[in-house]
Write an enzyme that holds these catalytic residues in place. Sequence first.
Site, PDB file in Angstrom:
ATOM      1  N   HIS A   1      36.551  20.233   9.861  1.00 49.16           N
ATOM      2  CA  HIS A   1      37.808  19.554   9.517  1.00 49.16           C
ATOM      3  C   HIS A   1      39.011  20.434   9.858  1.00 49.16           C
ATOM      4  O   HIS A   1      39.832  20.777   8.995  1.00 49.16           O
ATOM      5  CB  HIS A   1      37.829  19.174   8.033  1.00 49.16           C
ATOM      6  CG  HIS A   1      38.825  18.077   7.735  1.00 49.16           C
ATOM      7  ND1 HIS A   1      38.719  17.235   6.651  1.00 49.16           N
ATOM      8  CD2 HIS A   1      39.962  17.692   8.376  1.00 49.16           C
ATOM      9  CE1 HIS A   1      39.743  16.386   6.632  1.00 49.16           C
ATOM     10  NE2 HIS A   1      40.509  16.655   7.669  1.00 49.16           N
TER      11      HIS A   1
ATOM     12  N   GLU B   1      32.600  16.485   2.354  1.00 47.93           N
ATOM     13  CA  GLU B   1      32.999  17.818   2.821  1.00 47.93           C
ATOM     14  C   GLU B   1      33.083  18.808   1.652  1.00 47.93           C
ATOM     15  O   GLU B   1      33.491  18.433   0.556  1.00 47.93           O
ATOM     16  CB  GLU B   1      34.360  17.727   3.515  1.00 47.93           C
ATOM     17  CG  GLU B   1      34.322  16.883   4.775  1.00 47.93           C
ATOM     18  CD  GLU B   1      35.697  16.723   5.420  1.00 47.93           C
ATOM     19  OE1 GLU B   1      36.677  17.323   4.926  1.00 47.93           O
ATOM     20  OE2 GLU B   1      35.796  15.981   6.404  1.00 47.93           O
TER      21      GLU B   1
ATOM     22  N   ARG C   1      38.707  10.278   8.851  1.00 49.60           N
ATOM     23  CA  ARG C   1      38.103  10.604   7.561  1.00 49.60           C
ATOM     24  C   ARG C   1      36.625  10.277   7.643  1.00 49.60           C
ATOM     25  O   ARG C   1      36.218   9.304   8.269  1.00 49.60           O
ATOM     26  CB  ARG C   1      38.740   9.781   6.432  1.00 49.60           C
ATOM     27  CG  ARG C   1      40.096  10.302   5.968  1.00 49.60           C
ATOM     28  CD  ARG C   1      39.942  11.587   5.171  1.00 49.60           C
ATOM     29  NE  ARG C   1      41.169  11.987   4.528  1.00 49.60           N
ATOM     30  CZ  ARG C   1      42.037  12.851   5.055  1.00 49.60           C
ATOM     31  NH1 ARG C   1      41.814  13.366   6.253  1.00 49.60           N
ATOM     32  NH2 ARG C   1      43.122  13.193   4.382  1.00 49.60           N
TER      33      ARG C   1
END
Length: 330
Positions: free
Chosen positions: A296, A278, A249
């Site tokens: 991601h 993000e 993360r």
Amino acid sequence: MSTETSALTRRDPSPITGNAIVRVGPVNPTVAQALIDDYDALILPAGGPEREAFLDNHAESIRVAVCSGKIGVDTELMRHLPNLEAIVNFGVGYDASDVAQAAERNIPISNTPDVLTDCVADTALGLYLETLRSLGAAERFVRNGTWATGVNFPLATRASGKRVGILGLGRIGAAIAKRLEGFGCEIHYHNRSEIAGSSYAYHSSAAELAEATDVLVVAAAGGPASAGLVSAEVLEKIGPKGFLINIARGSVVDEPALVSALQNGEIAGAGLDVFTNEPHVPTELLELDNVVLLPHLGSGTHETRADMAALVLENLRSYVNSGELITPVS
């Protein structure tokens, strides 16, 4: 959070029907379609007056929320759902939901472990190779015509035989370590506690792990407990010849400190699949050629997303039918 998720946790023993299930944010298309076709579930509006009106009308009837690991059921939303009984989460990470409030209210959360382990570990390995060997920069070197001018591409760093630190030796961390063993790497790790029987070298802190290794691979779970775990101090311990790989993360890494370390040559490079805000990536990172940036996509394969969708729907079906989640978060 307790893994006890029997029907006894339900406050309402009546059957769960469509208006008791809500989809929060975008979810996998297969899951989204099943929520409509099989459950006639509600869809929470994104925001504004429409969302407020929706909650005024439906908040008290909602008992199950289905969400992605990126959106989750946050603090404010959870407070607006007084009869929420369970959260069915698409993804292994569930830190976007208010886990503390869920625990206080005895609201179990499910996630999708195991089915995405291999693909995330494969992504970490790809980032590892691309970062140390500068493969992304090398491809751009060819595409932009520089190679054709007779210029040689700069030398990179050997990827095999390195001392690699795994920050978070859970399912995914262990799968990454196994792959790197195939490259002759010496594996070290840091967890909240030492793993009995592990053949890998244990270190009592992230800073100690970074100082002892050439590459730090971040595979720790997200959430408040791990926020900023890779601090400026840890980055300093990585050193000017060391690398950082993050497939966990964005919150686990102090992003401004990372930007500064990369800009000032305090670390050699980084491979990042995750970011703090993000899908927004700091402009400074976009301008650096010693950083590999991915959107991601750790679990982003057709096969894994299909398996994740199936597990989400199995959890939902199980809870609706019996009050039990198949993969509750422990």
